[in-house]
Design an enzyme around this catalytic site. Structure first.
Site, PDB file in Angstrom:
ATOM      1  N   SER A  42       0.811  -1.225   0.000  1.00 34.47           N
ATOM      2  CA  SER A  42       0.000   0.000   0.000  1.00 34.47           C
ATOM      3  C   SER A  42       0.845   1.275   0.000  1.00 34.47           C
ATOM      4  O   SER A  42       1.735   1.450   0.850  1.00 34.47           O
ATOM      5  CB  SER A  42      -0.882  -0.032   1.251  1.00 34.47           C
ATOM      6  OG  SER A  42      -1.307   1.264   1.591  1.00 34.47           O
ATOM      7  N   LEU A  44      -0.310   4.129   0.775  1.00 35.13           N
ATOM      8  CA  LEU A  44      -0.671   4.847   2.010  1.00 35.13           C
ATOM      9  C   LEU A  44       0.154   4.306   3.189  1.00 35.13           C
ATOM     10  O   LEU A  44       0.723   5.073   3.963  1.00 35.13           O
ATOM     11  CB  LEU A  44      -2.165   4.657   2.302  1.00 35.13           C
ATOM     12  CG  LEU A  44      -2.581   5.217   3.658  1.00 35.13           C
ATOM     13  CD1 LEU A  44      -2.986   6.676   3.521  1.00 35.13           C
ATOM     14  CD2 LEU A  44      -3.710   4.412   4.276  1.00 35.13           C
ATOM     15  N   ASP A  54       0.808  10.597   1.730  1.00 38.04           N
ATOM     16  CA  ASP A  54       0.608   9.682   0.601  1.00 38.04           C
ATOM     17  C   ASP A  54       0.278  10.542  -0.606  1.00 38.04           C
ATOM     18  O   ASP A  54      -0.885  10.728  -0.970  1.00 38.04           O
ATOM     19  CB  ASP A  54      -0.542   8.716   0.941  1.00 38.04           C
ATOM     20  CG  ASP A  54      -0.850   7.757  -0.197  1.00 38.04           C
ATOM     21  OD1 ASP A  54       0.009   7.562  -1.072  1.00 38.04           O
ATOM     22  OD2 ASP A  54      -1.972   7.197  -0.196  1.00 38.04           O
ATOM     23  N   ASP A  81       0.697  -1.245  -5.127  1.00 37.76           N
ATOM     24  CA  ASP A  81       0.001   0.009  -5.416  1.00 37.76           C
ATOM     25  C   ASP A  81       1.057   0.926  -6.049  1.00 37.76           C
ATOM     26  O   ASP A  81       1.975   1.378  -5.364  1.00 37.76           O
ATOM     27  CB  ASP A  81      -0.489   0.554  -4.069  1.00 37.76           C
ATOM     28  CG  ASP A  81      -1.073   1.942  -4.174  1.00 37.76           C
ATOM     29  OD1 ASP A  81      -1.232   2.446  -5.301  1.00 37.76           O
ATOM     30  OD2 ASP A  81      -1.373   2.512  -3.097  1.00 37.76           O
ATOM     31  N   ASP A  83       0.456   3.830  -7.616  1.00 39.30           N
ATOM     32  CA  ASP A  83      -0.089   5.177  -7.821  1.00 39.30           C
ATOM     33  C   ASP A  83      -0.394   5.403  -9.309  1.00 39.30           C
ATOM     34  O   ASP A  83      -1.053   4.577  -9.922  1.00 39.30           O
ATOM     35  CB  ASP A  83       0.877   6.222  -7.259  1.00 39.30           C
ATOM     36  CG  ASP A  83       0.968   6.136  -5.727  1.00 39.30           C
ATOM     37  OD1 ASP A  83       0.039   5.577  -5.125  1.00 39.30           O
ATOM     38  OD2 ASP A  83       1.957   6.614  -5.169  1.00 39.30           O
ATOM     39  N   GLU A 110      -3.434   3.900 -11.102  1.00 39.49           N
ATOM     40  CA  GLU A 110      -4.710   4.624 -11.014  1.00 39.49           C
ATOM     41  C   GLU A 110      -4.742   5.773 -12.016  1.00 39.49           C
ATOM     42  O   GLU A 110      -3.685   6.332 -12.381  1.00 39.49           O
ATOM     43  CB  GLU A 110      -4.931   5.121  -9.583  1.00 39.49           C
ATOM     44  CG  GLU A 110      -3.901   6.120  -9.100  1.00 39.49           C
ATOM     45  CD  GLU A 110      -3.897   6.293  -7.574  1.00 39.49           C
ATOM     46  OE1 GLU A 110      -3.681   5.281  -6.860  1.00 39.49           O
ATOM     47  OE2 GLU A 110      -4.089   7.432  -7.111  1.00 39.49           O
ATOM     48  N   LYS A 116      -0.257  12.365  -7.395  1.00 33.98           N
ATOM     49  CA  LYS A 116      -1.588  12.091  -6.859  1.00 33.98           C
ATOM     50  C   LYS A 116      -1.658  12.453  -5.366  1.00 33.98           C
ATOM     51  O   LYS A 116      -0.623  12.712  -4.721  1.00 33.98           O
ATOM     52  CB  LYS A 116      -1.987  10.630  -7.071  1.00 33.98           C
ATOM     53  CG  LYS A 116      -1.024   9.553  -6.548  1.00 33.98           C
ATOM     54  CD  LYS A 116      -0.899   9.365  -5.046  1.00 33.98           C
ATOM     55  CE  LYS A 116      -2.078   8.850  -4.284  1.00 33.98           C
ATOM     56  NZ  LYS A 116      -2.352   7.424  -4.422  1.00 33.98           N
ATOM     57  N   ASN A 118      -3.772  10.922  -1.809  1.00 37.94           N
ATOM     58  CA  ASN A 118      -4.568   9.777  -1.365  1.00 37.94           C
ATOM     59  C   ASN A 118      -6.058  10.046  -1.598  1.00 37.94           C
ATOM     60  O   ASN A 118      -6.557  11.144  -1.361  1.00 37.94           O
ATOM     61  CB  ASN A 118      -4.313   9.508   0.121  1.00 37.94           C
ATOM     62  CG  ASN A 118      -5.090   8.288   0.600  1.00 37.94           C
ATOM     63  OD1 ASN A 118      -6.231   8.421   1.029  1.00 37.94           O
ATOM     64  ND2 ASN A 118      -4.498   7.124   0.488  1.00 37.94           N
ATOM     65  N   SER A 119      -6.757   9.008  -2.022  1.00 39.45           N
ATOM     66  CA  SER A 119      -8.151   9.150  -2.465  1.00 39.45           C
ATOM     67  C   SER A 119      -9.100   9.657  -1.388  1.00 39.45           C
ATOM     68  O   SER A 119     -10.166  10.189  -1.699  1.00 39.45           O
ATOM     69  CB  SER A 119      -8.650   7.810  -2.984  1.00 39.45           C
ATOM     70  OG  SER A 119      -7.807   7.355  -4.013  1.00 39.45           O
ATOM     71  N   HIS A 185     -12.762   2.187  -7.231  1.00 43.02           N
ATOM     72  CA  HIS A 185     -12.554   2.767  -5.902  1.00 43.02           C
ATOM     73  C   HIS A 185     -13.707   3.685  -5.539  1.00 43.02           C
ATOM     74  O   HIS A 185     -14.248   4.384  -6.401  1.00 43.02           O
ATOM     75  CB  HIS A 185     -11.235   3.546  -5.877  1.00 43.02           C
ATOM     76  CG  HIS A 185     -10.631   3.646  -4.508  1.00 43.02           C
ATOM     77  ND1 HIS A 185     -11.121   2.984  -3.409  1.00 43.02           N
ATOM     78  CD2 HIS A 185      -9.550   4.350  -4.047  1.00 43.02           C
ATOM     79  CE1 HIS A 185     -10.387   3.256  -2.357  1.00 43.02           C
ATOM     80  NE2 HIS A 185      -9.417   4.093  -2.708  1.00 43.02           N
TER      81      HIS A 185
HETATM   82  C1  SPV Z   1      -3.384   2.659  -0.620  1.00 42.72           C
HETATM   83  O1  SPV Z   1      -3.492   1.799   0.229  1.00 42.72           O
HETATM   84  O2  SPV Z   1      -2.406   3.377  -0.719  1.00 42.72           O
HETATM   85  C2  SPV Z   1      -4.463   2.884  -1.569  1.00 42.72           C
HETATM   86  C3  SPV Z   1      -5.778   2.502  -1.192  1.00 42.72           C
HETATM   87  O3  SPV Z   1      -4.215   3.422  -2.594  1.00 42.72           O
HETATM   88  S1  SPV Z   1      -6.496   3.818  -0.426  1.00 42.72           S
HETATM   89  O4  SPV Z   1      -5.627   4.392   0.522  1.00 42.72           O
HETATM   90  O5  SPV Z   1      -7.686   3.231   0.142  1.00 42.72           O
HETATM   91  O6  SPV Z   1      -6.816   4.768  -1.472  1.00 42.72           O
HETATM   92 MG    MG Z   2      -2.366   4.233  -2.702  1.00 44.41          MG
END
Ligand code: SPV
Ligand code: MG
Length: 542
Positions: A42, A44, A54, A81, A83, A110, A116, A118-119, A185
């Site tokens: 991940s 994050l 992140d 992940d 990115d 993504e 980017k 974090n979402s 997502h």
């Molecule tokens: C991550 O774990 O870094 C992800 C998923 O991209 S999230 O944080 O849920 O977007």
């Molecule tokens: Mg991520």
């Protein structure tokens, strides 16, 4: 099976694949220990573990290094992940080559713009155009070498607020560009939009979800929605932050550590996770320190019918090859020596030499065994004597701890002696040592060496306070002393080979010449197979 294959197999199965976020070897290992199917490397979690946002603050190589660390720690596949792919198509191609070469099973990219965020972070969530991202997927797929390597395309349209139609359109385009799966997502606090997306998805490639904000979506429903993979993306690091915080605050608050013992794992658990047991096993097998520089000489030439009361049992078998519950004495001793890293073992055979079938030892044959004794056989070891040696009489079974203790001694010549003496046997190698140890009174053998004053088979048994057990250590210098003494005695007998010179004759000569011969005291841990009684005892032990 390669990890790419493992992941493909999981995708072929008929259940939801469950993977969990991790950020280093340890967290990956914990995911694996708990039976999950794979690791989400991940972004994050990795960023958090560096204590940076992140938001593409870290570089690709930092993420890759962590992915490798995780991959090395586990057998289950790693899905990384990645990115937005760290730049444009060229960065994506470079990335795929690197990750695939590192043994990573899949990458996920993504459709946002670099850098980017974090979402789940409110504010800027800028999407790339469909065309640009399709190009990245095609570039990624063109770069892979292993057909099983997977590229997962992550649709961020719902995150960016572009709506369901845009999300579906993007997913279709990405699947058609070659993506092996779509990660749809959502940051909604319920699974409504995910349900809708799944129901409207035509299943052209499998779907992946990340239910961080909609934890109520269970596995059963995921199965019904034809979701193929669920990523529990960040629960590991969030749990560890809480656990560490609790412990540190308790440490800061309290006087001592007693109040935290229930909140932490044992050091044994820590060592197990590190693989300390395997390390020890490998050390045992391959670490060749002092033990390796030692050569073992086993004189086994004698005709057992002259020396033991085992005539009925041994028949034509040399004592060293006598079977003790399925293994000859020699094999048992070789196994014991190998266990502590000693592999250079030389056996001097003589009587029925062809009976020696134990492998991985050097054999030297003493053809004149009928007219010679143990010391003559030992001297025949030739160049093997240009080292530190352990002398092990062939009719003695010993525990590895005795050898280990012998190797720790610092003296040039050390005989292993036991205060438990069998006084009625004419075969006993009696020893009189400087400091007396009352028979059976001592439970722990001292590491301090005793000094041997006298060593003789023919000594008055009442004078003896120890028995030599048939195991001795000679440093390189000690071996030279032994050889000099041997030739001195041989000269005295005018090299008349018919005169039997006993091992103890040489020891006595060494003592008389003023050289210190030390005694390492042991209390058991060995058995000499020289009588029927001992032979039977050995069977009951092994
Ligand atoms: C991550 O774990 O870094 C992800 C998923 O991209 S999230 O944080 O849920 O977007
Ligand atoms: Mg991520």
């Amino acid at each position: 099976m390669k990890k790419t294959e493992k992941l493909r197999e999981l995708f072929k199965g008929n259940r939801v694949i469950r993977i969990a976020g991790a950020h280093d070897g340890l967290s990956a290992k914990l995911v694996e220990c708990n039976g999950l199917d794979g690791i989400w490397a991940s972004g994050l979690e990795i960023s958090t573990s560096y204590a940076v946002p992140d938001a593409n603050i870290l570089t690709m190589s930092q993420y890759l290094e962590r992915a490798c660390e995780m991959n090395d720690a586990v057998e289950i596949p790693i899905i990384t992940d990645c990115d937005t792919g760290y730049g444009n198509v060229n960065n994506v191609i470079h990335m795929v080559r690197k990750y695939e070469a590192a043994g990573i099973a899949a990458v996920c990219i993504e459709d946002k713009l670099f850098p980017k965020v974090n979402s789940y972070v409110p504010g800027r969530q800028e999407l790339a155009s469909i065309a640009e991202f399709v190009g990245k997927i095609m570039a990624a797929k063109s770069a892979q070498m292993d057909k099983n390597f997977m590229v997962i395309a992550r649709v961020e349209a719902l995150i960016a607020g572009w709506g369901m139609e845009e999300a579906l359109k993007r997913a279709i385009n990405y699947a058609d560009a070659g993506a092996d799966a779509i990660l749809i997502h959502s940051k909604a606090d319920n699974p409504k939009e995910i349900r809708e997306f799944c129901q409207r998805w035509d299943e052209r490639v499998p779907l992946v979800v990340v239910p961080t904000t909609y934890p109520m979506l269970g596995l059963k429903e995921m199965g019904k929605l034809s979701i193929k993979m669920v990523i529990y993306a960040n629960h590991g690091i969030r749990a560890s932050i809480k656990a560490m915080n609790n412990v540190f605050s308790e440490i800061a608050r309290s006087e001592d550590l007693t109040t935290i013992s229930d909140s932490i794992v044992s050091m044994d658990d820590v060592f197990n996770l590190q693989g300390m047991r395997q390390l020890k096993e490998l050390e045992r097998l391959f670490l060749k320190k002092d033990a390796n520089s030692v050569k073992v000489i086993i004189p086994a030439a004698g005709d057992p019918r002259y020396e033991s009361s085992l005539e009925g049992v041994v028949r034509d078998c040399p004592i060293a090859m006598l079977d003790i519950n399925g293994k000859p004495i020699l094999q048992r001793n070789v196994d014991t020596l190998n266990k502590i890293g000693i592999f250079d073992i030389t056996v001097i055979t003589g009587y029925n030499s062809h009976k020696f079938t134990v492998e991985n030892v050097n054999y030297i044959e003493n053809k004149n065994f009928r007219n010679t004794s143990q010391i003559d056989s030992i001297i025949m070891a030739g160049e093997k004597l240009d080292h530190n040696i352990i002398l092990a009489f062939s009719d003695v079974l010993f525990e590895k701890e005795i050898i280990q203790r012998l190797l720790e001694t610092k003296s040039d010549i050390v005989l292993t002696i036991d205060s438990h003496i069998v006084r009625n046997s004419k075969a006993t190698d009696y020893v009189e040592a400087e400091s007396f140890s009352a028979n059976g009174a001592r439970k722990i053998s001292p590491s301090k060496l005793n000094k041997i004053l006298k060593a003789s088979k023919s000594m008055n048994p009442e004078e003896a306070n120890f028995e030599f057990i048939g195991l001795a250590y000679f440093s390189k210098n000690g071996v030279d002393i032994l050889k000099k003494s041997y030739s001195r005695i041989r000269k005295k007998f005018g090299n008349n080979s018919a005169t039997r010179v006993d091992f103890f004759d040489v020891i006595r000569d060494i003592i008389d010449s003023g050289v210190v011969v030390s005694g390492l005291e042991v209390n058991g841990g060995w058995i000499e197979i020289r009588s029927l009684e001992n032979y039977k005892l050995a069977h009951s032990i092994f």
